[in-house]
Enzyme design. Sequence first.
Site, PDB file in Angstrom:
ATOM      1  N   PRO A 106       0.823  -1.213   0.000  1.00  0.00           N
ATOM      2  CA  PRO A 106       0.000   0.000   0.000  1.00  0.00           C
ATOM      3  C   PRO A 106       0.858   1.264   0.000  1.00  0.00           C
ATOM      4  O   PRO A 106       1.920   1.297   0.608  1.00  0.00           O
ATOM      5  CB  PRO A 106      -0.802  -0.092   1.298  1.00  0.00           C
ATOM      6  CG  PRO A 106      -0.576  -1.449   1.832  1.00  0.00           C
ATOM      7  CD  PRO A 106       0.653  -2.016   1.203  1.00  0.00           C
ATOM      8  N   GLY A 108       2.139   4.549   1.220  1.00  0.00           N
ATOM      9  CA  GLY A 108       2.201   5.120   2.561  1.00  0.00           C
ATOM     10  C   GLY A 108       1.782   4.121   3.620  1.00  0.00           C
ATOM     11  O   GLY A 108       1.118   4.454   4.593  1.00  0.00           O
ATOM     12  N   CYS A 109       2.204   2.859   3.430  1.00  0.00           N
ATOM     13  CA  CYS A 109       1.717   1.785   4.290  1.00  0.00           C
ATOM     14  C   CYS A 109       2.436   1.747   5.630  1.00  0.00           C
ATOM     15  O   CYS A 109       3.515   2.296   5.798  1.00  0.00           O
ATOM     16  CB  CYS A 109       1.882   0.439   3.619  1.00  0.00           C
ATOM     17  SG  CYS A 109       3.523  -0.234   3.855  1.00  0.00           S
ATOM     18  N   ILE A 110       1.819   1.112   6.594  1.00  0.00           N
ATOM     19  CA  ILE A 110       2.438   0.940   7.902  1.00  0.00           C
ATOM     20  C   ILE A 110       2.676  -0.545   8.137  1.00  0.00           C
ATOM     21  O   ILE A 110       1.789  -1.331   7.840  1.00  0.00           O
ATOM     22  CB  ILE A 110       1.536   1.491   9.025  1.00  0.00           C
ATOM     23  CG1 ILE A 110       1.168   2.929   8.720  1.00  0.00           C
ATOM     24  CG2 ILE A 110       2.250   1.394  10.363  1.00  0.00           C
ATOM     25  CD1 ILE A 110       0.083   3.486   9.604  1.00  0.00           C
TER      26      ILE A 110
END
Lengths: 110, 100, 135
Positions: A106, A108-110
């Site tokens: 994704p 800007g994924c975390i």
Amino acid sequence: MGYMFNGAEAEHDEEGYLTDLGQWTPELALLIAQAENLEMTDERWEVVNFLRDYYEEYQVAPAIRVLTKALSKSMGPEKGNSEYLYELFPYGPAKQACKIAGLPKPTGCI
Amino acid sequence: MLHIVNKSPFQTSTLQSCLDHALAGDAILLIEDGVYAAIRGSAVAAAVTEAKGKVTFHALGPDIAARGIAPEKLIDGVTSVDYGGFVDLVAEHQTNQAWL
Amino acid sequence: MADVRRFLYINRKAPYGTIYALESLEVVLIGAAFEQDVSLAFLDDGVFQLAKGQDTSGIGMKGFSAIYRALGDYGVTKLYVETDSLATRGLTLDDLQAITFEDENDGYTEKPSIIPVNKAEMAKVMAEQDVVLSF
């Protein structure tokens, strides 16, 4: 690099994300989950299927904030929160669940 | 001569320059962002329509579809070609010039 | 929140001929995590980004027009579209895809995200910002 599957290889990148979304099948999801040391319970499938539906409609994997908001709306607040999702996917729900769902990492994924 | 234009006519003067240099009997193929020149009723439609008297206009179908331009939005007389048609146009003309 | 600033992303390029449109979208999606007051402006060839019916299956590129419809989920609900730019390109608002958001402050009512503006109004939108990012 790839997941060996049905005698064929499904290619993935260095982090384990499928290179070709089209190769995804539920059986392959089980294999990716295994590589992540996760058993595919109904609860995990629920999130994975949700991600696939979201991607199908919007061509983008949702950020975690968007995922919790959307899950909360469709499945209730007890499932649409990050504690619940991190319990299911300890290394980050968007990241791990997206990988199992065969989606790209994704934005800007975390 | 086959002229190939791949820039939006609203962003650069490429199409106009091509039209100014094309001679009677030449063909112009619009590809990539160049296909925007084929939209009916735009600010450059009059220039395209006027040039139709001396040159033929073609536009690459897959590029038209990618940009969401419906077939009925195309200026009359602009023919849509597929990749095979692209190759045919190149083969039919002795020389081709890309207006980059 | 005391520190909310007004961000405007300006889109002036057609979607597939260059990478600008997709890059802009990615930055908007990432930037949305910071919960600022975000608006998008579409003018000049940028209005082509919102054209409906885009089908990239024939050109070997990933289509990304569906992503604009997800912007509402990211809290990005103001898409200013310059009508003068549409007219110059032979387009009307009917040629654009419908983009909506669910208004949390109004019982999740679906509302249109696209705000048509003329050139003068667009200039005013630009003048009202704290930060402007151009693509």
